[in-house]
Design a protein around this motif. Structure first.
Motif, PDB file in Angstrom:
ATOM      1  N   ALA A 147       0.546  -0.603   0.152  1.00 16.82           N
ATOM      2  CA  ALA A 147       0.142  -0.189   0.094  1.00 16.82           C
ATOM      3  C   ALA A 147       0.901   1.310  -0.077  1.00 16.82           C
ATOM      4  N   LEU A 148       0.358   2.328  -0.285  1.00 14.65           N
ATOM      5  CA  LEU A 148       1.060   3.302  -0.862  1.00 14.65           C
ATOM      6  C   LEU A 148       0.100   4.844  -0.288  1.00 14.65           C
ATOM      7  N   HIS A 149       0.758   5.654   0.961  1.00 20.01           N
ATOM      8  CA  HIS A 149      -0.306   5.900   1.862  1.00 20.01           C
ATOM      9  C   HIS A 149       0.684   7.201   2.122  1.00 20.01           C
ATOM     10  N   ARG A 150      -0.238   8.368   2.688  1.00 23.00           N
ATOM     11  CA  ARG A 150       0.245   9.323   3.611  1.00 23.00           C
ATOM     12  C   ARG A 150       0.308   8.302   4.859  1.00 23.00           C
ATOM     13  N   PRO A 151       1.114  10.080   6.002  1.00 21.10           N
ATOM     14  CA  PRO A 151       2.179   9.438   6.559  1.00 21.10           C
ATOM     15  C   PRO A 151       1.062   9.038   7.992  1.00 21.10           C
ATOM     16  N   SER A 152      -0.348   9.399   8.040  1.00 18.88           N
ATOM     17  CA  SER A 152      -0.980   9.419   9.122  1.00 18.88           C
ATOM     18  C   SER A 152      -1.677   7.239   9.504  1.00 18.88           C
ATOM     19  N   VAL A 153      -1.526   6.666   7.777  1.00 11.86           N
ATOM     20  CA  VAL A 153      -1.729   5.402   7.852  1.00 11.86           C
ATOM     21  C   VAL A 153      -0.689   4.616   8.553  1.00 11.86           C
ATOM     22  N   GLU A 154      -1.540   3.703   9.289  1.00 14.59           N
ATOM     23  CA  GLU A 154      -0.699   2.858  10.044  1.00 14.59           C
ATOM     24  C   GLU A 154      -0.775   1.432   9.697  1.00 14.59           C
ATOM     25  N   VAL A 155      -1.140   0.631   9.032  1.00 18.30           N
ATOM     26  CA  VAL A 155      -2.092  -0.481  10.000  1.00 18.30           C
ATOM     27  C   VAL A 155      -1.535  -1.641   9.978  1.00 18.30           C
ATOM     28  N   PHE A 156       0.106  -1.923  10.556  1.00 19.15           N
ATOM     29  CA  PHE A 156       0.645  -2.599  11.302  1.00 19.15           C
ATOM     30  C   PHE A 156       1.115  -1.423  12.076  1.00 19.15           C
ATOM     31  N   SER A 157       1.153  -1.595  13.641  1.00 19.20           N
ATOM     32  CA  SER A 157       2.379  -1.516  14.207  1.00 19.20           C
ATOM     33  C   SER A 157       2.922  -2.451  15.490  1.00 19.20           C
ATOM     34  N   VAL A 158       4.169  -2.795  15.439  1.00 19.59           N
ATOM     35  CA  VAL A 158       4.886  -3.115  16.640  1.00 19.59           C
ATOM     36  C   VAL A 158       5.015  -2.691  17.810  1.00 19.59           C
ATOM     37  N   GLY A 159       3.891  -3.772  18.786  1.00 26.14           N
ATOM     38  CA  GLY A 159       4.265  -3.225  20.116  1.00 26.14           C
ATOM     39  C   GLY A 159       2.478  -2.944  20.541  1.00 26.14           C
ATOM     40  N   ASP A 160       1.763  -2.730  19.715  1.00 22.80           N
ATOM     41  CA  ASP A 160      -0.117  -2.317  19.260  1.00 22.80           C
ATOM     42  C   ASP A 160      -0.578  -3.886  18.813  1.00 22.80           C
ATOM     43  N   PRO A 161      -1.874  -3.882  19.625  1.00 18.30           N
ATOM     44  CA  PRO A 161      -2.510  -4.983  19.445  1.00 18.30           C
ATOM     45  C   PRO A 161      -2.955  -5.004  17.333  1.00 18.30           C
ATOM     46  N   SER A 221       0.848  12.920  -2.384  1.00 16.68           N
ATOM     47  CA  SER A 221       0.743  13.304  -1.367  1.00 16.68           C
ATOM     48  C   SER A 221       0.801  11.412  -0.757  1.00 16.68           C
ATOM     49  N   ALA A 222       0.584  10.164  -1.442  1.00 13.99           N
ATOM     50  CA  ALA A 222       1.606   9.350  -0.811  1.00 13.99           C
ATOM     51  C   ALA A 222       3.054   9.181  -0.597  1.00 13.99           C
ATOM     52  N   THR A 223       3.470   9.238   0.150  1.00 18.22           N
ATOM     53  CA  THR A 223       4.362   9.196   0.870  1.00 18.22           C
ATOM     54  C   THR A 223       5.664   7.456   1.356  1.00 18.22           C
ATOM     55  N   LYS A 224       4.482   6.972   1.600  1.00 16.85           N
ATOM     56  CA  LYS A 224       5.204   6.068   2.380  1.00 16.85           C
ATOM     57  C   LYS A 224       4.341   5.006   1.605  1.00 16.85           C
ATOM     58  N   LEU A 225       5.059   3.657   2.392  1.00 18.97           N
ATOM     59  CA  LEU A 225       4.974   1.874   1.539  1.00 18.97           C
ATOM     60  C   LEU A 225       5.074   1.531   3.166  1.00 18.97           C
ATOM     61  N   THR A 226       3.797   0.370   2.512  1.00 22.97           N
ATOM     62  CA  THR A 226       3.478  -0.699   3.526  1.00 22.97           C
ATOM     63  C   THR A 226       3.470  -2.316   2.963  1.00 22.97           C
ATOM     64  N   PHE A 227       4.608  -2.880   3.534  1.00 21.20           N
ATOM     65  CA  PHE A 227       3.981  -4.524   2.899  1.00 21.20           C
ATOM     66  C   PHE A 227       3.575  -5.503   3.900  1.00 21.20           C
ATOM     67  N   ILE A 228       2.827  -6.237   3.237  1.00 18.63           N
ATOM     68  CA  ILE A 228       2.313  -7.278   4.492  1.00 18.63           C
ATOM     69  C   ILE A 228       2.319  -9.144   3.599  1.00 18.63           C
ATOM     70  N   SER A 229       2.409 -10.025   3.994  1.00 18.70           N
ATOM     71  CA  SER A 229       2.526 -11.436   3.841  1.00 18.70           C
ATOM     72  C   SER A 229       2.443 -11.963   4.745  1.00 18.70           C
ATOM     73  N   GLY A 247       6.888  -8.091   6.567  1.00 19.77           N
ATOM     74  CA  GLY A 247       6.185  -6.454   7.071  1.00 19.77           C
ATOM     75  C   GLY A 247       6.723  -5.580   6.808  1.00 19.77           C
ATOM     76  N   LEU A 248       6.640  -4.608   6.762  1.00 21.19           N
ATOM     77  CA  LEU A 248       7.446  -3.314   6.424  1.00 21.19           C
ATOM     78  C   LEU A 248       6.210  -2.089   6.764  1.00 21.19           C
ATOM     79  N   ASP A 249       6.955  -1.551   7.485  1.00 17.39           N
ATOM     80  CA  ASP A 249       5.794  -0.592   8.378  1.00 17.39           C
ATOM     81  C   ASP A 249       6.036   0.847   8.019  1.00 17.39           C
ATOM     82  N   THR A 250       5.413   1.292   6.962  1.00 17.90           N
ATOM     83  CA  THR A 250       5.434   3.149   6.821  1.00 17.90           C
ATOM     84  C   THR A 250       6.822   3.443   6.896  1.00 17.90           C
ATOM     85  N   VAL A 251       7.638   2.420   5.537  1.00 20.51           N
ATOM     86  CA  VAL A 251       9.298   3.383   5.443  1.00 20.51           C
ATOM     87  C   VAL A 251       8.835   4.173   3.684  1.00 20.51           C
ATOM     88  N   ASP A 252       9.909   4.825   4.456  1.00 15.85           N
ATOM     89  CA  ASP A 252       9.210   6.295   2.988  1.00 15.85           C
ATOM     90  C   ASP A 252       9.910   5.594   1.550  1.00 15.85           C
TER      91      ASP A 252
END
Length: 256
Positions: free
Chosen positions: A64-78, A139-147, A158-163
């Protein structure tokens, strides 16, 4: 993780045949599923994902290509529902819904099929890498990858919100680790896993369940995956891996 010198939508309910192996049905296709336009200045990226493990198949990689406000997953969170369903069942439906309902996600794509280790221990004939092309506005400056890490109860890579690269022909090589979603106990029993966990690596008749088992549910947070411990049916010598689990090469290219 066991040291290893060899580097180079599965659902539990529906199946299709690819390379002679029963695989779960995909919720998304093999092309961009969302590309929102802010009025111009579209950018196109080539994303190449490769499996670096010796014994963990991946479900078709999603980016997914997205704006910085998006967080598909985050280590330490449910884990949210989209991450939970990918990690437990390889089910991309909730992620598809998240994409369609989140304006800040500007573009996304999913691969056509799963990735197996380069040595292809299950002799599936499936690839160990795939290339995706995805576009989004500036406006999409970040990438998230998941499998999903298929040979786990609730593991994913996965990768969480990388430039993202900013200039045409600029590229980045990123390394992705494995994570435990914290939603299901790691029984390592084929009966608690999706059937391709066995067939894609060991071959033979599939084993697995059509539904998640509430008796082994966890209420924990996303954390680094502990690897395969050998407490169930999965031999660590086959299914364990060392980090990183995947390499992701991202290049901004001229729109085609």
């Amino acid at each position: 993780m066991t040291d290893d010198n060899s580097q180079p939508r599965f659902t539990r309910r529906r199946a299709l045949t690819a390379g002679g192996v029963a695989l779960g049905g995909l919720a998304l296709g093999n092309a961009t599923v969302l590309a929102q336009n802010d009025g111009g200045n579209m950018r196109t990226y080539r994303v190449t994902v490769a499996n670096l493990t010796r014994g963990q198949p991946f479900t078709p990689p999603a980016v997914a290509l997205h704006r910085p406000s998006v967080e598909v997953f985050s280590v330490g969170d449910p884990a949210n529902e989209a991450t939970k369903e990918i990690a437990e069942n390889g089910n991309l439906d909730p992620l598809s819904t998240l994409i369609s309902e989140t304006n800040a996600i500007r573009g996304s794509a999913v691969a056509q099929g799963p990735l197996v280790p380069e040595a292809d221990p299950g002799q599936t004939g499936l690839p160990y890498f795939t290339e995706l092309q995805v576009s989004a506005d500036a406006s999409a400056t970040k990438l998230t990858f998941i499998s999903m890490l298929v040979g786990t109860n609730d593991g994913f890579v996965g990768l969480d919100t990388v430039d993202l690269p900013t200039e045409v022909n600029e590229s980045k090589t990123l390394y992705a680790n494995g994570y435990d979603a914290g939603t299901e106990q790691n029984t390592e029993q084929f009966g608690d896993l999706v059937p391709p966990a066995k067939t894609l690596i060991l071959g033979g008749q599939p084993e697995g369940t059509g539904q998640s088992n509430p008796d082994i549910a966890e209420d924990d947070v996303i954390r680094p995956h502990p690897g395969i411990q050998g407490v169930g049916n999965l031999p660590p010598s086959v299914y364990d891996w060392r980090e990183p689990a995947a390499v992701v090469h991202v290049e901004r290219i001229e729109p085609q």
